[in-house]
Enzyme design. Sequence first.
Site, mmCIF file in Angstrom:
data_model
loop_
_atom_site.group_PDB
_atom_site.id
_atom_site.type_symbol
_atom_site.label_atom_id
_atom_site.label_comp_id
_atom_site.label_asym_id
_atom_site.label_seq_id
_atom_site.Cartn_x
_atom_site.Cartn_y
_atom_site.Cartn_z
ATOM 1 N N HIS A 51 0.838 -1.196 0.000
ATOM 2 C CA HIS A 51 0.000 0.000 0.000
ATOM 3 C C HIS A 51 0.878 1.253 0.000
ATOM 4 O O HIS A 51 2.091 1.170 0.197
ATOM 5 C CB HIS A 51 -0.963 0.002 1.208
ATOM 6 C CG HIS A 51 -0.301 0.009 2.539
ATOM 7 N ND1 HIS A 51 -0.254 -1.081 3.382
ATOM 8 C CD2 HIS A 51 0.361 0.987 3.185
ATOM 9 C CE1 HIS A 51 0.392 -0.771 4.476
ATOM 10 N NE2 HIS A 51 0.795 0.485 4.398
HETATM 11 P P1 TYD Z 1 -2.692 -3.049 7.880
HETATM 12 O O1 TYD Z 1 -2.139 -1.666 7.771
HETATM 13 O O2 TYD Z 1 -3.731 -3.467 6.902
HETATM 14 O O3 TYD Z 1 -1.475 -4.072 7.853
HETATM 15 P P2 TYD Z 1 -0.591 -4.557 6.591
HETATM 16 O O4 TYD Z 1 -0.859 -3.618 5.465
HETATM 17 O O5 TYD Z 1 0.841 -4.520 7.060
HETATM 18 O O6 TYD Z 1 -1.042 -5.964 6.336
HETATM 19 O O7 TYD Z 1 -3.262 -3.218 9.335
HETATM 20 C C1 TYD Z 1 -3.830 -4.427 9.804
HETATM 21 C C2 TYD Z 1 -5.002 -4.104 10.743
HETATM 22 O O8 TYD Z 1 -4.567 -3.327 11.874
HETATM 23 C C3 TYD Z 1 -6.094 -3.279 10.061
HETATM 24 O O9 TYD Z 1 -7.336 -3.852 10.445
HETATM 25 C C4 TYD Z 1 -6.002 -1.918 10.678
HETATM 26 C C5 TYD Z 1 -5.334 -2.152 12.014
HETATM 27 N N1 TYD Z 1 -4.460 -1.016 12.418
HETATM 28 C C6 TYD Z 1 -4.888 -0.126 13.366
HETATM 29 O O10 TYD Z 1 -6.025 -0.207 13.882
HETATM 30 N N2 TYD Z 1 -4.055 0.888 13.760
HETATM 31 C C7 TYD Z 1 -2.809 1.041 13.219
HETATM 32 O O11 TYD Z 1 -2.066 1.966 13.600
HETATM 33 C C8 TYD Z 1 -2.382 0.118 12.200
HETATM 34 C C9 TYD Z 1 -1.033 0.261 11.538
HETATM 35 C C10 TYD Z 1 -3.237 -0.899 11.826
#
Ligand code: TYD
Length: 138
Positions: A51
């Site tokens: 992303h």
């Molecule tokens: P995500 O950013 O989608 O992780 P990646 O892209 O590395 O797989 O985040 C995973 C989950 O965590 C998503 O449901 C959102 C939650 N999240 C928060 O609530 N607060 C945060 O600061 C972050 C980074 C993620």
Amino acid sequence: MIEPRFVNIKTVETPGKGKLSFFEGIHDIPFEIKRVYYITGVPQNMERGAHAHHELDQLLICPNGEIEITLDNGQERADVILSSPDKGLLVEKMIWHDMKWLKKESILLVVASDYYDENDYIRSYDEFISICKMENKE
Ligand code: TYD
């Protein structure tokens, strides 16, 4: 190739007791810190990320283990290996990033310039590329 922007994180040896690393928002990194998160327990060779952010700036650190970060600004790419507590990688807004866990037990520590906001994410690579093209025309 994109020129990755690194931050040297001050790290002191505390003899016989390991190392201690520290940095401060604004003073040592180019933004105020509003959020810290870390990712643990990721299996070896697993990929995360995929992303970009509209506005968020982040600093990525791998204080334990080894993680490969691929940066993409829509035109060029760069691969960076993080594997040390004294090296931070700046991932600024509008940089598509993929992360690959090269070793198990690797930890990714992230400090961010803003609070969590799902609307700031760009999760489609096609959308990312069209926004990059629009910005280049302006
Ligand atoms: P995500 O950013 O989608 O992780 P990646 O892209 O590395 O797989 O985040 C995973 C989950 O965590 C998503 O449901 C959102 C939650 N999240 C928060 O609530 N607060 C945060 O600061 C972050 C980074 C993620």
